[in-house]
Design a protein around this motif. Structure first.
Motif, PDB file in Angstrom:
ATOM      1  N   THR A  66      -6.702 -10.271   4.322  1.00  0.00           N
ATOM      2  CA  THR A  66      -5.736  -9.346   4.917  1.00  0.00           C
ATOM      3  C   THR A  66      -5.875  -9.434   6.430  1.00  0.00           C
ATOM      4  O   THR A  66      -6.886  -9.929   6.934  1.00  0.00           O
ATOM      5  CB  THR A  66      -5.978  -7.880   4.490  1.00  0.00           C
ATOM      6  N   GLU A  90       1.899 -14.359  -0.788  1.00  0.00           N
ATOM      7  CA  GLU A  90       1.848 -12.952  -0.404  1.00  0.00           C
ATOM      8  C   GLU A  90       1.760 -12.098  -1.667  1.00  0.00           C
ATOM      9  O   GLU A  90       2.406 -12.393  -2.662  1.00  0.00           O
ATOM     10  CB  GLU A  90       3.115 -12.597   0.374  1.00  0.00           C
ATOM     11  N   THR A  91       0.941 -11.068  -1.626  1.00  0.00           N
ATOM     12  CA  THR A  91       0.748 -10.089  -2.694  1.00  0.00           C
ATOM     13  C   THR A  91      -0.139 -10.606  -3.825  1.00  0.00           C
ATOM     14  O   THR A  91      -1.096  -9.953  -4.200  1.00  0.00           O
ATOM     15  CB  THR A  91       2.082  -9.581  -3.285  1.00  0.00           C
ATOM     16  N   GLU A 125      -1.239  -6.213   4.188  1.00  0.00           N
ATOM     17  CA  GLU A 125      -0.735  -6.947   3.020  1.00  0.00           C
ATOM     18  C   GLU A 125      -1.806  -7.933   2.554  1.00  0.00           C
ATOM     19  O   GLU A 125      -2.522  -8.515   3.361  1.00  0.00           O
ATOM     20  CB  GLU A 125       0.538  -7.715   3.397  1.00  0.00           C
ATOM     21  N   TYR A 127      -2.933 -11.447   1.229  1.00  0.00           N
ATOM     22  CA  TYR A 127      -2.468 -12.830   1.249  1.00  0.00           C
ATOM     23  C   TYR A 127      -3.498 -13.709   0.553  1.00  0.00           C
ATOM     24  O   TYR A 127      -4.688 -13.378   0.488  1.00  0.00           O
ATOM     25  CB  TYR A 127      -2.271 -13.321   2.688  1.00  0.00           C
TER      26      TYR A 127
END
Length: 181
Positions: A66, A90-91, A125, A127
Motif C-alpha cells: 500500500t 489493484e484490490t 488501496e 496493490y
C-alpha cells in the motif's frame, strides 16, 4: 515460575510483531526474491485483454503493498539471467483469473532482463506486484524497487507470518521450560 523473565520475553516478542507491522518509512522500497520453484499461472498480455500464448505456466511471485500518499509511483524489476515480465493489480490478484483487476504491465523496459512502469496509485488501496518471466522457462532471482513520494508499506507473505509464529512459539516454549527448572 519466574514471571519477570516471562514478561521480558513477551515484551520482546511484542516489539518484534510491532516492528514487522510498521511501514517502511521511506519513499523507496527494494525487495529481493526468487521465482524458482514458485507457483505458476497463465500470464496475461500487457493490456490484460487475453492470455499470452508465451506465458502459459509462468512461474510467479506476488508482493502486496500500500502507499500512504496518492501520486505517481515507479515500479521496476531486474531479473538475474531471465526475461522478466511485471504486472500490477489493484484490490486483489487471483492467479486463476489474472485478467481481472489489472492496472498496468510491462515486458522489456530497458532490456530483456528489466521490466517496469510508472502508475498513479491511490492512498490506502491494496496493490499487488506480480513478478514473473516472459515464458514458463524464464525464472530466477530478481530485485524489485517501488518508489514514490509517499510511504510504501510492503505486506509480508503469509508464509513469513507462519515462520514468525513458529519461531515465537518455539521461543516461548524454551523460556517456559527454562523457567520451570
Amino acid at each position: 515460575m519466574n514471571i519477570p523473565r516471562f514478561y521480558r520475553a513477551a515484551i520482546a516478542i511484542s516489539a518484534l510483531f510491532i516492528g514487522l507491522a510498521q511501514s517502511a518509512q521511506a519513499d523507496i522500497v527494494t525487495l529481493a526474491g526468487d521465482t524458482t520453484g514458485g507457483p505458476t499461472f497463465d500470464r496475461p498480455l500487457v493490456n490484460f485483454s487475453n492470455y499470452s500464448p508465451n506465458g502459459t505456466g509462468a512461474v510467479y511471485e506476488s508482493i502486496a503493498f500500500t502507499v500512504e500518499d496518492e501520486g505517481e509511483y515507479s515500479i521496476t524489476m531486474h531479473g538475474l539471467g531471465f526475461d522478466t515480465f511485471l504486472l500490477l493489480y489493484e484490490t486483489a490478484f487471483d492467479p486463476v483469473a489474472p485478467l481481472i483487476n489489472g492496472v498496468v504491465a510491462n515486458d522489456d523496459l530497458v532490456s530483456l532482463r528489466t521490466s517496469g512502469f510508472a502508475a498513479d496509485l491511490v492512498a490506502g488501496e491494496q496493490y499487488f506486484v506480480v513478478v514473473t518471466g516472459f515464458s514458463s522457462d524464464q525464472f530466477g532471482a530478481y530485485s524489485l524497487t517501488i518508489s514514490g513520494d509517499g510511504v510504501i508499506s510492503a505486506v509480508p507473505e503469509p508464509s513469513t507470518w507462519l515462520m514468525l509464529a513458529f519461531g515465537v512459539t518455539a521461543f516461548a516454549c524454551a523460556q517456559r521450560r527454562k523457567s520451570g527448572d
